[in-house]
Scaffold this active site. Structure first.
Site, PDB file in Angstrom:
ATOM      1  N   TYR A   9       3.058  10.012  -0.308  1.00  0.00           N
ATOM      2  CA  TYR A   9       4.237   9.675   0.502  1.00  0.00           C
ATOM      3  C   TYR A   9       5.449   9.944  -0.308  1.00  0.00           C
ATOM      4  O   TYR A   9       6.623   9.695   0.546  1.00  0.00           O
ATOM      5  CB  TYR A   9       4.111   7.877   0.285  1.00  0.00           C
ATOM      6  CG  TYR A   9       2.856   7.492   1.171  1.00  0.00           C
ATOM      7  CD1 TYR A   9       1.728   8.414   1.916  1.00  0.00           C
ATOM      8  CD2 TYR A   9       2.503   6.131   1.279  1.00  0.00           C
ATOM      9  CE1 TYR A   9       0.851   7.747   2.585  1.00  0.00           C
ATOM     10  CE2 TYR A   9       1.464   5.692   1.978  1.00  0.00           C
ATOM     11  CZ  TYR A   9       0.477   6.561   2.364  1.00  0.00           C
ATOM     12  OH  TYR A   9      -0.624   6.064   2.949  1.00  0.00           O
ATOM     13  N   ASP A  26       0.982  -1.256   0.105  1.00  0.00           N
ATOM     14  CA  ASP A  26      -0.097   0.003  -0.074  1.00  0.00           C
ATOM     15  C   ASP A  26       0.804   1.176  -0.022  1.00  0.00           C
ATOM     16  O   ASP A  26       1.671   1.424   0.824  1.00  0.00           O
ATOM     17  CB  ASP A  26      -0.959  -0.019   1.244  1.00  0.00           C
ATOM     18  CG  ASP A  26      -1.792   1.035   1.376  1.00  0.00           C
ATOM     19  OD1 ASP A  26      -3.096   0.936   1.015  1.00  0.00           O
ATOM     20  OD2 ASP A  26      -1.417   2.471   1.719  1.00  0.00           O
ATOM     21  N   LYS A  65      -2.857   6.010  -4.127  1.00  0.00           N
ATOM     22  CA  LYS A  65      -3.790   6.837  -3.693  1.00  0.00           C
ATOM     23  C   LYS A  65      -3.780   8.212  -4.366  1.00  0.00           C
ATOM     24  O   LYS A  65      -2.483   8.746  -4.510  1.00  0.00           O
ATOM     25  CB  LYS A  65      -3.908   7.185  -2.315  1.00  0.00           C
ATOM     26  CG  LYS A  65      -3.863   5.930  -1.247  1.00  0.00           C
ATOM     27  CD  LYS A  65      -4.214   6.084  -0.063  1.00  0.00           C
ATOM     28  CE  LYS A  65      -3.467   4.836   0.786  1.00  0.00           C
ATOM     29  NZ  LYS A  65      -2.258   4.600   0.858  1.00  0.00           N
ATOM     30  N   HIS A 102      -7.466   9.910  -1.733  1.00  0.00           N
ATOM     31  CA  HIS A 102      -6.805   9.627  -0.574  1.00  0.00           C
ATOM     32  C   HIS A 102      -7.636  10.500   0.752  1.00  0.00           C
ATOM     33  O   HIS A 102      -7.695   9.936   1.649  1.00  0.00           O
ATOM     34  CB  HIS A 102      -5.536  10.610  -0.609  1.00  0.00           C
ATOM     35  CG  HIS A 102      -4.662   9.932   0.067  1.00  0.00           C
ATOM     36  ND1 HIS A 102      -3.043  10.090   0.002  1.00  0.00           N
ATOM     37  CD2 HIS A 102      -4.431   9.746   1.564  1.00  0.00           C
ATOM     38  CE1 HIS A 102      -2.527   9.487   1.172  1.00  0.00           C
ATOM     39  NE2 HIS A 102      -3.188   9.209   1.949  1.00  0.00           N
TER      40      HIS A 102
END
Ligand code: A2P
Length: 282
Positions: free
Chosen positions: A53, A48, A78, A111
């Site tokens: 990120y 994931d 996401k 997200h």
């Protein structure tokens, strides 16, 4: 569930391995690549990540190093908040795939919901984004689509479209149960995934959880992950430490009693991030 690769089944029939390897706060570069490869080596098949990120290229490198055929992996990413809307979603999806080194995703999530706090037309913004997700799903570029951090009132509008969300990934761990959202998802066939299953490490020092862990001869992290699974929620533990990566997957040789499940449920609120989807400023 008897091992890491046993599946939950999503509405629409796609199987999703019951524990995912989380990569939030995993530093980009060698740490991300090495830890994703270590997770695959330890048997995880579900990874994931998310555009925000900032580590998708390194996660992709780790996936390549893991050496497992693509069709035996389940990869989630996401869509970040700055990319909402129909056109931008299509472009963001392409960039994420290119960065990860894949030509399709198993699961793509919005997200965070556009919310009233930031947008007058928040429902339309979410719907336009969702329309792009549905098209990518229809075209076979994403096997399953869903959302993250959506509360029931955000989900409501999307439930009336051709394809309803199959997943809602929310904060869920001992001390943070989001009962109303979980209940809504259960009623509507949406699988709940747990981000921060260990409360980002904040719940690991809890004395009550420590006492339960000692009774089972397991770590508090393992108790948290097992408790989440027994709630039929899908945990996404993050660790960059190989021994912990293995430890977090070693949760299939014991079962929490109904009494201990209830005792953890009753612990009240603690260890939460404090991030509320209708109040965050990003
Ligand atoms: P690290 O990545 O340095 O190993 P969450 O999954 O709730 O976001 O929690 C992640 C945090 O918990 C990270 O700081 C991670 O540290 C730590 N962590 C993950 N697994 C364990 C474990 N089995 N025991 C102790 N700490 C853990």
């Amino acid at each position: 569930m008897d091992n890491l690769t046993d599946d939950f089944e999503l509405t629409g029939g796609v199987g999703i391995p019951c524990i995912g390897y989380g990569t939030w706060q995993t530093p980009d570069g060698e740490v991300a690549a090495a830890s994703v490869a270590a997770a695959i080596e330890a048997g995880y098949r579900h990874i994931d990540t998310a555009a925000v990120y900032g580590n998708e290229q390194s996660v992709g490198e780790g996936i390549a190093r893991g050496g497992v055929p693509r069709d035996q992996l389940f990869i989630t990413s996401k869509l970040w908040n700055t990319e909402r809307g129909y056109e931008k979603t299509l472009a963001a999806f392409e960039k994420t795939c290119a960065d990860l080194g894949t030509d399709y995703l198993d699961l793509y999530l919005i997200h965070w919901p556009a919310s009233e706090h930031q947008f007058e037309d928040w429902e339309e913004v979410n719907l336009a984004t969702w329309r792009a997700m549905c098209e990518l799903h229809q075209a076979g570029k994403i096997r399953a689509i869903g959302v993250s951090n959506f509360l029931p009132h955000h989900l409501e509008a999307l439930m009336k479209t051709d394809v309803a969300p199959m997943v809602d990934q929310i904060e869920f761990h001992p001390g943070c149960m989001q009962a109303k959202t979980v209940e809504y998802c259960r009623e509507h066939g949406i699988l709940v995934e747990a981000w921060s299953p260990l409360g980002c490490g904040r719940v690991l020092q809890n004395a009550d959880l420590g006492a339960i862990a000692a009774k089972y001869g397991k770590s508090v992290a393992q108790i948290c992950i097992r408790w989440i699974l027994q709630h039929e929620v899908l945990p996404l533990p993050k660790s960059v430490t190989p021994s912990r990566i293995r430890e977090n997957a070693d949760v299939f040789d014991f079962e929490l009693s109904a009494e201990d499940m209830a005792a953890i449920d009753a612990l009240g609120e603690f260890g939460g991030s404090g991030l509320h989807p209708d109040k965050v400023d990003f």
